[in-house]
Design a protein around this motif. Structure first.
Motif, PDB file in Angstrom:
ATOM      1  N   VAL A 139       6.327  -3.916  15.722  1.00  0.00           N
ATOM      2  CA  VAL A 139       7.388  -4.355  14.811  1.00  0.00           C
ATOM      3  C   VAL A 139       6.736  -4.892  13.538  1.00  0.00           C
ATOM      4  N   GLY A 140       7.145  -4.368  12.401  1.00  0.00           N
ATOM      5  CA  GLY A 140       6.598  -4.846  11.147  1.00  0.00           C
ATOM      6  C   GLY A 140       6.404  -3.699  10.159  1.00  0.00           C
ATOM      7  N   GLU A 141       6.020  -3.920   9.038  1.00  0.00           N
ATOM      8  CA  GLU A 141       5.423  -5.150   8.552  1.00  0.00           C
ATOM      9  C   GLU A 141       6.533  -6.119   8.154  1.00  0.00           C
ATOM     10  N   CYS A 142       6.561  -7.236   8.820  1.00  0.00           N
ATOM     11  CA  CYS A 142       7.581  -8.236   8.522  1.00  0.00           C
ATOM     12  C   CYS A 142       6.885  -9.576   8.258  1.00  0.00           C
ATOM     13  N   GLY A 143       7.631 -10.511   7.688  1.00  0.00           N
ATOM     14  CA  GLY A 143       7.027 -11.815   7.424  1.00  0.00           C
ATOM     15  C   GLY A 143       7.652 -12.515   6.237  1.00  0.00           C
ATOM     16  N   LEU A 144       6.838 -13.319   5.558  1.00  0.00           N
ATOM     17  CA  LEU A 144       7.304 -14.100   4.417  1.00  0.00           C
ATOM     18  C   LEU A 144       6.301 -13.994   3.282  1.00  0.00           C
ATOM     19  N   ASP A 145       6.821 -13.818   2.060  1.00  0.00           N
ATOM     20  CA  ASP A 145       5.970 -13.753   0.873  1.00  0.00           C
ATOM     21  C   ASP A 145       6.570 -14.644  -0.205  1.00  0.00           C
ATOM     22  N   TYR A 146       5.967 -15.839  -0.377  1.00  0.00           N
ATOM     23  CA  TYR A 146       6.443 -16.782  -1.382  1.00  0.00           C
ATOM     24  C   TYR A 146       5.623 -16.693  -2.662  1.00  0.00           C
ATOM     25  N   ASN A 147       4.767 -15.668  -2.756  1.00  0.00           N
ATOM     26  CA  ASN A 147       3.998 -15.451  -3.973  1.00  0.00           C
ATOM     27  C   ASN A 147       4.793 -14.628  -4.969  1.00  0.00           C
ATOM     28  N   ARG A 148       5.359 -13.526  -4.497  1.00  0.00           N
ATOM     29  CA  ARG A 148       6.124 -12.638  -5.371  1.00  0.00           C
ATOM     30  C   ARG A 148       7.615 -12.989  -5.382  1.00  0.00           C
ATOM     31  N   ASN A 149       8.146 -13.351  -4.216  1.00  0.00           N
ATOM     32  CA  ASN A 149       9.579 -13.681  -4.102  1.00  0.00           C
ATOM     33  C   ASN A 149      10.475 -12.566  -4.634  1.00  0.00           C
ATOM     34  N   PHE A 150      10.157 -11.313  -4.274  1.00  0.00           N
ATOM     35  CA  PHE A 150      11.006 -10.186  -4.662  1.00  0.00           C
ATOM     36  C   PHE A 150      12.352 -10.238  -3.942  1.00  0.00           C
ATOM     37  N   SER A 151      12.401 -10.931  -2.807  1.00  0.00           N
ATOM     38  CA  SER A 151      13.647 -11.242  -2.107  1.00  0.00           C
ATOM     39  C   SER A 151      13.746 -12.757  -2.018  1.00  0.00           C
ATOM     40  N   THR A 152      14.968 -13.280  -1.932  1.00  0.00           N
ATOM     41  CA  THR A 152      15.116 -14.726  -1.828  1.00  0.00           C
ATOM     42  C   THR A 152      14.485 -15.223  -0.534  1.00  0.00           C
ATOM     43  N   ARG A 153      14.108 -16.467  -0.524  1.00  0.00           N
ATOM     44  CA  ARG A 153      13.503 -17.022   0.687  1.00  0.00           C
ATOM     45  C   ARG A 153      14.490 -17.023   1.846  1.00  0.00           C
ATOM     46  N   THR A 154      15.759 -17.203   1.549  1.00  0.00           N
ATOM     47  CA  THR A 154      16.779 -17.159   2.600  1.00  0.00           C
ATOM     48  C   THR A 154      16.831 -15.772   3.229  1.00  0.00           C
ATOM     49  N   ASP A 155      16.841 -14.735   2.393  1.00  0.00           N
ATOM     50  CA  ASP A 155      16.857 -13.358   2.907  1.00  0.00           C
ATOM     51  C   ASP A 155      15.583 -13.053   3.690  1.00  0.00           C
ATOM     52  N   GLN A 156      14.459 -13.544   3.204  1.00  0.00           N
ATOM     53  CA  GLN A 156      13.194 -13.322   3.905  1.00  0.00           C
ATOM     54  C   GLN A 156      13.212 -13.974   5.286  1.00  0.00           C
ATOM     55  N   MET A 157      13.687 -15.195   5.354  1.00  0.00           N
ATOM     56  CA  MET A 157      13.731 -15.911   6.630  1.00  0.00           C
ATOM     57  C   MET A 157      14.645 -15.195   7.628  1.00  0.00           C
ATOM     58  N   THR A 158      15.787 -14.719   7.137  1.00  0.00           N
ATOM     59  CA  THR A 158      16.728 -14.009   8.009  1.00  0.00           C
ATOM     60  C   THR A 158      16.114 -12.736   8.560  1.00  0.00           C
ATOM     61  N   ALA A 159      15.556 -11.918   7.675  1.00  0.00           N
ATOM     62  CA  ALA A 159      14.966 -10.649   8.095  1.00  0.00           C
ATOM     63  C   ALA A 159      13.791 -10.866   9.042  1.00  0.00           C
ATOM     64  N   PHE A 160      12.955 -11.826   8.720  1.00  0.00           N
ATOM     65  CA  PHE A 160      11.786 -12.095   9.563  1.00  0.00           C
ATOM     66  C   PHE A 160      12.201 -12.590  10.942  1.00  0.00           C
ATOM     67  N   THR A 161      13.097 -13.546  10.989  1.00  0.00           N
ATOM     68  CA  THR A 161      13.531 -14.113  12.267  1.00  0.00           C
ATOM     69  C   THR A 161      14.129 -13.035  13.174  1.00  0.00           C
ATOM     70  N   GLU A 162      14.971 -12.185  12.599  1.00  0.00           N
ATOM     71  CA  GLU A 162      15.587 -11.118  13.395  1.00  0.00           C
ATOM     72  C   GLU A 162      14.542 -10.163  13.960  1.00  0.00           C
TER      73      GLU A 162
END
Length: 253
Positions: A80-103
């Motif tokens: 499963v992946g590549e999934c995770g969090l990227d707070y360097n570029r923030n091409f997606s909001t952090r909320t959207d990133q957290m949702t997608a990653f958690t799922e």
């Protein structure tokens, strides 16, 4: 290993893996998932692609449904992946990133498939998500923090949890790779993955600039051997074992 970063690229990778299997034998395997950059397109049961509430959720096919289908119905889909969090570029909001990653972490636990994770300047939140889902399920499947660019403390946290750490050609770069070369001796060889993240993270110079391709894993392995003070052959043997074990690949595959 072909890395899926969206549903589109996951489909393309699986198609390529099937084609190569027909012509060349089993040479390619794939991950299936949504990268944090594409998390804004991750469809949950409550939303459409534009973020609006669905009128009839019963007919909605979510992103996680599609990822699950690809993972369960393709022999070349092994993580499963590549999934995770990227707070360097923030091409997606952090909320959207957290949702997608958690799922996706929950799906990996459900299917007991390895997690191929991207983390950039988001160490604390990433660990929080993984710890939370681990509490829900009791155990995480194997985890690799791929293309690691963090610091020693972060690496030690990952190692303490049993995660693998992937290194790319960044370790070969004089300035950008200096801190990684310093911490590499503290990462046990049996927890290291060798990768390139091609076509990104290039370190080979040409008249056209830097570029990256899978064959450059040789240069990455050579740099790891220097940092660990061991032979190139030993690095290749152990990291190959690591990859086969992590992804559940039998050598005859």
């Amino acid at each position: 290993l072909l890395t899926g970063t969206s549903l589109k690229s996951s489909h393309q990778n699986l198609k390529l893996a099937h084609e190569w299997n027909t012509k060349q034998g089993t040479n390619l395997f794939c991950t299936v998932g949504v990268h944090p950059h594409d998390a804004k397109h991750f469809v949950t049961p409550a939303t459409t692609t534009d973020g609006n509430l669905k009128k009839d959720e019963t007919d909605a096919r979510t992103t996680i449904d599609e990822i699950k289908d690809l993972l369960q119905n393709n022999p070349f889909a092994i993580a499963v992946g590549e999934c995770g969090l990227d707070y360097n570029r923030n091409f997606s909001t952090r909320t959207d990133q957290m949702t997608a990653f958690t799922e996706q972490v929950r799906l990996a636990c459900e299917l007991q498939m390895p997690l191929f994770i991207h983390e950039r300047e988001a160490h604390e939140n990433l660990v929080q998500v993984l710890d939370k889902v681990e509490d829900e399920f009791g155990k995480l499947p194997p985890v690799v923090i791929h293309c690691f660019t963090g610091n020693l403390n972060e690496a030690q946290v990952y190692l303490s949890k049993g995660y693998y750490i992937g290194f790319t050609g960044t370790i070969c770069k004089k300035e950008r790779g200096a801190h990684l070369r310093e911490l590499l001796p503290h990462v046990p060889l049996d927890k290291i993955m060798v990768e390139t993240d091609a076509p990104f993270m290039g370190f080979q110079k040409t008249k056209y600039g830097r570029f990256s391709e899978p064959a450059h894993v040789v240069g990455v392995a050579e740099e790891i051997s220097k940092c660990h003070g061991i032979s190139f052959e030993e690095v290749c043997e152990q990291t190959t074992k690591n990859a086969l074990l992590f992804f559940g690949i039998k050598e005859e595959d």
